[in-house]
Design an enzyme around this catalytic site. Sequence first.
Site, PDB file in Angstrom:
ATOM      1  N   HIS A 213      -7.555  38.166  -5.963  1.00  0.00           N
ATOM      2  CA  HIS A 213      -6.691  37.425  -5.040  1.00  0.00           C
ATOM      3  C   HIS A 213      -6.540  38.103  -3.684  1.00  0.00           C
ATOM      4  O   HIS A 213      -6.743  37.492  -2.632  1.00  0.00           O
ATOM      5  CB  HIS A 213      -5.305  37.227  -5.655  1.00  0.00           C
TER       6      HIS A 213
ATOM      7  N   HIS B 144      -2.641  29.598 -13.539  1.00  0.00           N
ATOM      8  CA  HIS B 144      -2.883  30.183 -12.223  1.00  0.00           C
ATOM      9  C   HIS B 144      -3.350  31.636 -12.342  1.00  0.00           C
ATOM     10  O   HIS B 144      -2.640  32.467 -12.910  1.00  0.00           O
ATOM     11  CB  HIS B 144      -1.573  30.132 -11.429  1.00  0.00           C
TER      12      HIS B 144
END
Length: 307
Positions: free
Chosen positions: A98, A56
């Site tokens: 992100h 991730h």
Amino acid sequence: MYVVRPAAAAAAAFLGFTLTVLGGTSSTAASPSLPSRPAAPRAAADVFATPVVYAHRGASAYAPENTLDAVDLAMHLGFDWVENDVQRTGDGELVVIHDDTLARTTDVEEVFPDRRPWRVRDFTAAEISRLDAGSWFGDEFAGARVPTLRQYLDRVQRNQQRLLLEIKKPELYPGIEADTLKVLGAAGWLDEGHVSQRLVVQSFSADSVRMVHELRPDLVTAFLGTPSVTDLPLYAKFTDRINPWHTTISADWVAAVHGLLGAHGRTMEVDTWIVDDAATARKVRDMGVDGIITNAPDVVQDAVDLF
Ligand code: G3P
Ligand code: CA
């Protein structure tokens, strides 16, 4: 410090994925436009398959998230699937980050102190390329950059890895779906080999996932969230996977997803996130998930390995 795993292990896991998705019990017909692949009953795959492990934001427990360092570290740990987040700069460049601001993961507050709130979309690609995206995580990563999507794709390609690409906050970036496909195409990621085995596009936005599916019906897509069992058939019309937060699922819910055929006429899959400890990894494995998205892929792989 880290166990280096053979890429074959991840490849075998992907084979498990391939066998798994080809089974199915619904009456929905497979798309006639797709290349045919060998079929196997889902039950046969389940006997041996362990969940595919996705790094991730790269191996982000050990390297700054969404950087090329995190991609490389995932490779050195033996993981070929990496996940990232894609957003767009003010001058239209796609970058891998992100948050929708640069503050948490770069030194933007020092470099551009007067540009609060430091939104990604308020900066040019050239400005972002000046930022240090590594020092916040550790001095050894000083100088790491926010990669452009193209730089990121080229590194993943060089490493012979695979990509779970998240279109992040698409409501902030109208048209980012087409932009993303344009960059993927220019980088050589939309050929049959990549589309069939090396690329999945996901988003928390159902509209965005649907748009990607309409623009490129051959792409594997995933919706991030946990729709009710009642609503799952609506999602199956335009996506192949439902990727939920691990705290929101049960074995029955996973089974309900598996009971449907997705947009390509194959059994829908479940890749759950963010699981970073062994106990939770085994718990979701035993629920039957197909994949686990984790910041610590080595921990999760060790936990779910059957042998
Ligand atoms: O891949 C799943 C996960 O990335 C979704 O959450 O906030 O880390 O992008 P987030
Ligand atoms: Ca993400």
